[in-house]
Design an enzyme around this catalytic site. Structure first.
Site, short mmCIF file in Angstrom:
data_model
loop_
_atom_site.label_atom_id
_atom_site.label_comp_id
_atom_site.label_asym_id
_atom_site.label_seq_id
_atom_site.Cartn_x
_atom_site.Cartn_y
_atom_site.Cartn_z
N HIS A 167 -11.16 3.22 -1.84
CA HIS A 167 -11.43 2.20 -0.83
C HIS A 167 -11.35 2.80 0.56
O HIS A 167 -10.62 3.76 0.79
CB HIS A 167 -10.49 1.00 -0.98
N HIS A 206 -10.59 1.97 4.51
CA HIS A 206 -9.99 1.02 5.45
C HIS A 206 -10.84 0.96 6.71
O HIS A 206 -11.17 1.99 7.28
CB HIS A 206 -8.59 1.46 5.88
#
Ligand code: ZN
Length: 131
Positions: A97, A99
């Protein structure tokens, strides 16, 4: 099943900022700064090093577009784009992922510190390029 795969499957609720066939962007629960968002591929990869180049490229294109939307709509003054890779770098969920951390002030709740670390640059370059 990992927690992000459960979110992608819809088994855990999330606040969706963006979604398409391959990508999901959700608000980070911490909201370190307003609009803190996580962009992830729907296909599970433990970290970005495992992703094929084209899929990582697509993820970054989506991140770019979502970041622009967030910064514009929340009137942020900038952002940090961060990919923590493995536990040593602070990765807490082992599903790739990115940010997006909008920034509003240099004195906000985010603190990155790059301490000086004396290294011989040629030695470092030789290590990187030796193969
Ligand atoms: Zn997963």
């Amino acid at each position: 099943m990992c927690v992000f795969c459960s979110i992608i499957e819809g088994n855990i609720p999330s606040k969706k900022v963006y979604e398409d066939e391959d990508t999901l962007a959700i608000l980070d629960l911490s909201q370190t700064t307003e609009g803190h968002t996580l962009v992830m591929p729907k296909k599970h990869y433990d970290n970005f090093l495992e992703m094929p180049d084209d899929e990582f490229g697509a993820l970054m294109e989506k991140t770019h577009s979502v970041a622009k939307k967030i910064i514009h709509s929340l009137d942020a003054k900038g952002c940090n784009i961060l990919i923590n890779t493995n536990e040593v770098a602070g990765q807490s969920v082992m599903h790739t992922h990115v940010h997006i951390i909008p920034r509003y002030s240099e004195n906000d709740t985010v603190c990155f510190s790059f301490k000086e670390n004396q290294k011989d640059l040629d030695e470092v370059l030789n290590k990187i390029n030796r193969n």
